[in-house]
Scaffold this active site. Structure first.
Site, PDB file in Angstrom:
ATOM      1  N   ILE A 238      64.662  88.486 -13.605  1.00 26.17           N
ATOM      2  CA  ILE A 238      65.487  89.396 -12.798  1.00 26.17           C
ATOM      3  C   ILE A 238      66.366  90.260 -13.703  1.00 26.17           C
ATOM      4  O   ILE A 238      66.742  89.841 -14.796  1.00 26.17           O
ATOM      5  CB  ILE A 238      66.377  88.627 -11.783  1.00 26.17           C
ATOM      6  CG1 ILE A 238      67.363  87.681 -12.485  1.00 26.17           C
ATOM      7  CG2 ILE A 238      65.496  87.846 -10.796  1.00 26.17           C
ATOM      8  CD1 ILE A 238      68.352  86.999 -11.538  1.00 26.17           C
ATOM      9  N   HIS A 295      74.328  87.141 -42.209  1.00 25.01           N
ATOM     10  CA  HIS A 295      73.347  87.936 -41.461  1.00 25.01           C
ATOM     11  C   HIS A 295      73.514  89.417 -41.758  1.00 25.01           C
ATOM     12  O   HIS A 295      74.626  89.930 -41.885  1.00 25.01           O
ATOM     13  CB  HIS A 295      73.389  87.628 -39.961  1.00 25.01           C
ATOM     14  CG  HIS A 295      74.544  88.161 -39.175  1.00 25.01           C
ATOM     15  ND1 HIS A 295      74.572  89.440 -38.663  1.00 25.01           N
ATOM     16  CD2 HIS A 295      75.700  87.581 -38.776  1.00 25.01           C
ATOM     17  CE1 HIS A 295      75.702  89.615 -37.973  1.00 25.01           C
ATOM     18  NE2 HIS A 295      76.410  88.515 -38.033  1.00 25.01           N
ATOM     19  N   GLU A 339      70.123  87.787 -36.316  1.00 24.60           N
ATOM     20  CA  GLU A 339      71.138  86.787 -35.940  1.00 24.60           C
ATOM     21  C   GLU A 339      71.740  87.115 -34.581  1.00 24.60           C
ATOM     22  O   GLU A 339      71.952  86.238 -33.754  1.00 24.60           O
ATOM     23  CB  GLU A 339      72.251  86.745 -37.007  1.00 24.60           C
ATOM     24  CG  GLU A 339      73.265  85.613 -36.797  1.00 24.60           C
ATOM     25  CD  GLU A 339      74.496  85.995 -36.019  1.00 24.60           C
ATOM     26  OE1 GLU A 339      75.355  85.146 -35.799  1.00 24.60           O
ATOM     27  OE2 GLU A 339      74.604  87.167 -35.577  1.00 24.60           O
ATOM     28  N   GLU A 340      72.034  88.396 -34.391  1.00 23.68           N
ATOM     29  CA  GLU A 340      72.809  88.785 -33.203  1.00 23.68           C
ATOM     30  C   GLU A 340      72.060  88.560 -31.888  1.00 23.68           C
ATOM     31  O   GLU A 340      72.674  88.511 -30.835  1.00 23.68           O
ATOM     32  CB  GLU A 340      73.235  90.258 -33.314  1.00 23.68           C
ATOM     33  CG  GLU A 340      74.224  90.531 -34.447  1.00 23.68           C
ATOM     34  CD  GLU A 340      75.634  90.039 -34.150  1.00 23.68           C
ATOM     35  OE1 GLU A 340      75.830  89.345 -33.125  1.00 23.68           O
ATOM     36  OE2 GLU A 340      76.533  90.357 -34.951  1.00 23.68           O
ATOM     37  N   ASP A 368      80.194  85.086 -42.232  1.00 24.58           N
ATOM     38  CA  ASP A 368      79.971  85.962 -41.083  1.00 24.58           C
ATOM     39  C   ASP A 368      81.327  86.485 -40.621  1.00 24.58           C
ATOM     40  O   ASP A 368      82.062  85.787 -39.934  1.00 24.58           O
ATOM     41  CB  ASP A 368      79.270  85.178 -39.967  1.00 24.58           C
ATOM     42  CG  ASP A 368      78.829  86.073 -38.823  1.00 24.58           C
ATOM     43  OD1 ASP A 368      79.156  87.277 -38.839  1.00 24.58           O
ATOM     44  OD2 ASP A 368      78.154  85.559 -37.906  1.00 24.58           O
ATOM     45  N   HIS A 460      81.708  93.852 -32.171  1.00 24.81           N
ATOM     46  CA  HIS A 460      80.525  94.235 -31.386  1.00 24.81           C
ATOM     47  C   HIS A 460      80.674  95.579 -30.684  1.00 24.81           C
ATOM     48  O   HIS A 460      80.028  95.828 -29.658  1.00 24.81           O
ATOM     49  CB  HIS A 460      80.156  93.135 -30.373  1.00 24.81           C
ATOM     50  CG  HIS A 460      79.492  91.954 -31.024  1.00 24.81           C
ATOM     51  ND1 HIS A 460      78.908  90.930 -30.326  1.00 24.81           N
ATOM     52  CD2 HIS A 460      79.316  91.649 -32.333  1.00 24.81           C
ATOM     53  CE1 HIS A 460      78.399  90.044 -31.170  1.00 24.81           C
ATOM     54  NE2 HIS A 460      78.649  90.458 -32.398  1.00 24.81           N
TER      55      HIS A 460
END
Ligand SMILES: [Zn+2]
Length: 497
Positions: A238, A295, A339-340, A368, A460
């Site tokens: 969905i 990463h 990684e993300e 990180d 982010h």
């Protein structure tokens, strides 16, 4: 432990879970990012020798590490330049990622390291920008509605049902199909950050008959919604999207009135070849390996200069400082892809090692985010980490203290690439300067940062562009990593608890 009510912290833990759920029962990993006791209440760390006396047969030791802010800055600038211009920044499947991988390879070779690639294919997620949410008279678009990573694209119009919004904090109802009750046909469910992973909530909603899923983030300001990863596209049927505070408010209002909404998610998941970069400085005892990792990929929503260009810069600067040395143990670096979206690169690498190769790895150290603008000097303290990890924690803390810092002892809940190694029985450790969790008064006092504000307000997001990083903090954390890696490479018995 209770998950943090901070939606940003929950978002970070969702990424965590993602990687973990492939190897362990998710129930064992219901751990949010949790700050543990630190600073004044922390017992003085036990300190191992920082410059072990060479034995008669000891080969050349690594030179005293000389980590510089300039060396870190140069690499961060280079990563920022290519990441900002590249389509999709440095996310898996982007041209920016490949450019960054090439940059890392040439930097490592210039420092005299042997370089290999660990190629793998993993799902890459693309947001094509046309997602929207229509609620009553309002229309929300990119920034307020973001397809969750790996959720299928689609369009659904149906009644809005708010699950688990009656109390200030989630009761976890959205984590099981039973918590959705009898849903009306074609329902769009609105679910708060909960006590399980977003993937678990989406799967439960599907099983309960929902037609679409909205992950509500009531604390997210207009235009600033984040998106967790659902780890793996398999089993997801969905459309699912994150919604900002204003969008959540509109959905709750229409749900109370029994009205409809329309959710459109404009996104694709495509299998993509990618690679991690593995580098080695051979030691005189090849059966003993000290490994460090960071990463190299970013999220699709920003250039990721702190997350995790900073960890990459740290490892490259360590590589430069150790170039030409012959330690006892081999020193190996991993620059992880994907990684993300669910820790895929580090898991691919670790799962591909033979039993002997795993056994040779004495320790894994992770970097990180080490340059957060309002950050602090944290060292990992993961629950259930293998024997030796506490020693690593204490060595890193002591190194930070020698550099003039006040180490903060922190549980990350498996939220980065150390998880594969930790689950594989390898002693782990790492350094961290904070993400979007609010800085505590204690952390602020220890570091001179501001309490009540996030360690990195651009976590982010598009503004993680390197324009406001704490290079002094990055240098301190990188120096601590370099010192401990060098000490352990020359004297791996330090790890014997
Ligand atoms: Zn990261």
């Amino acid at each position: 432990m209770k998950p943090s009510p901070d939606f940003l912290a929950v978002t970070r833990s969702e990424r965590t879970i993602a990687g973990a759920s492939r190897l362990t029962p998710v129930a064992a990993l219901l751990v949010a990012v949790t700050l543990l006791a630190a600073c004044a209440s922390t017992p003085a760390p036990t300190v191992g020798p920082t410059s072990p006396a060479p034995t008669a047969s000891a080969p050349t030791s690594p030179p005293a590490t000389q980590i510089t802010e300039e060396g870190l800055r140069d690499r961060l600038d280079a990563l920022a330049a290519l990441s900002t211009k590249a389509d999709g920044f440095r996310a898996v499947g982007s041209t920016g990622y490949d450019a960054a991988a090439d940059l890392v390879i040439s930097d490592l070779q210039a420092s005299g390291w042997q370089v290999q690639e660990d190629a793998f294919t993993t799902p890459a997620f693309f947001d094509d920008g046309g997602s929207r949410l229509e609620v009553a008279e309002q229309a929300f678009q990119a920034g307020d509605v973001a397809p969750l990573i790996f959720a299928p694209g689609g369009e659904v119009t149906g009644p809005v049902v708010a699950i688990d919004w009656e109390t200030p904090e989630s009761t976890g109802a959205g984590c099981s199909a039973a918590g959705y009750g009898g849903l009306p046909e074609g329902a769009i469910v609105l679910v708060p950050p909960g006590v399980c992973f977003r993937r678990d909530q989406v799967v439960a909603a599907q099983a309960a008959g929902a037609a679409a899923f909205v992950a509500g983030y009531p604390a997210a300001a207009a235009g600033s919604v984040l998106r967790p990863t659902l780890v793996d596209p398999d089993g997801l049927t969905i459309p699912a999207a994150g919604a900002s505070g204003p969008a959540v408010a509109a959905l709750i209002d229409v749900a109370a009135k029994g009205g409809d909404a329309t959710l459109v998610t404009d996104a694709r998941t495509v299998p993509s070849p990618t690679r991690s970069i593995i580098a080695e400085l051979p030691g005189s005892e090849p059966d003993s390996v000290i490994m460090l990792g960071a990463h190299l990929d970013s999220v699709i929503d920003g250039p990721g200069v702190n997350d995790n260009g900073s960890g990459v810069a740290a490892l490259l600067e360590i590589a430069r400082s150790l170039g030409g040395a012959t330690p006892r143990s081999t020193i190996r670096l991993g620059f992880w892809g994907a990684e993300e979206v669910g820790l895929h690169g580090s898991f691919h690498y670790f799962e591909g090692l033979s039993a002997e190769e795993r056994e040779a790895i004495r320790v894994y150290l992770n970097a990180d985010m080490v340059a957060s603008p309002n950050g602090y000097a944290a060292v990992y303290n993961e629950s259930g980490a293998p024997a030796g990890s506490a020693t690593v924690r204490d060595l890193l803390a002591a190194a930070i203290e020698r550099a003039g810092g006040t180490p903060q002892i922190l549980e990350l809940g498996g939220g980065s690439d150390h998880l594969a190694f930790q689950q594989g029985g390898i002693p782990i450790g790492g350094v961290f300067s904070g993400a979007n969790e609010t800085v505590s008064p204690q952390q602020a006092t220890a570091s001179g940062s501001k309490a009540g504000a996030p360690a990195d307000p651009c976590y982010h997001m598009a503004c993680d562009d390197g324009s406001d990083l704490d290079l002094g903090l990055a240098r301190m954390l990188t120096s601590a990593l370099a010192e401990v890696a060098g000490d352990l490479a020359n004297e791996p018995t330090l790890l014997e608890d």
